[in-house]
Design a protein around this motif. Structure first.
Motif: not given
Length: 122
Positions: A61-64, A103-106
């Motif tokens: 995730v870009d923010s991390l 995937s970014q979806k849990s």
């Protein structure tokens, strides 16, 4: 029995570092994408990062990006999350997960660990 077991959480001061580990047991996870999510009370589980089977593809995730680093052990059944320059807003329960596709979806991950608490004090 298939299991994912996280370890390495704890209490750290802001600016500090922690290294989380996730060990998979019960079967070969070589074909799985491994991911890390985190969750705070009252909020949905948030994607942090995922790594492909080979370790050659990593999805942040870009923010991390830049503070968190994921890596995969040589045996491919262990995944690490190195967290640097931690901030109080990083406080959460961190979960390891395994799935078939990055995937970014849990919901796209079908195996989960029990979670490990990370608390960053200011």
């Amino acid at each position: 029995q298939v299991q994912l077991v996280e370890s390495g959480g704890g209490l750290v001061q802001a600016g500090g570092s922690l290294r989380l580990s996730c060990a998979a047991s019960g079967r070969t996870f070589s074909r799985y994408v491994m991911g890390w999510f985190r969750q705070t009370p009252g909020k949905e589980r948030e994607f942090v990062v995922a790594i492909s089977w080979s370790g050659g593809s990593i999805y942040y995730v870009d923010s991390l990006k830049g503070r968190f680093t994921i890596s995969r052990g040589n045996a491919k059944n262990t995944v690490y999350l190195q967290m640097n320059t931690l901030k109080p807003e990083d406080t959460a329960v961190y979960y390891c997960a395994a799935g078939d596709l990055p995937s970014q979806k849990s919901n796209d991950y079908d195996l989960w660990g029990q979670g490990t608490q990370v608390t960053v004090s200011s």
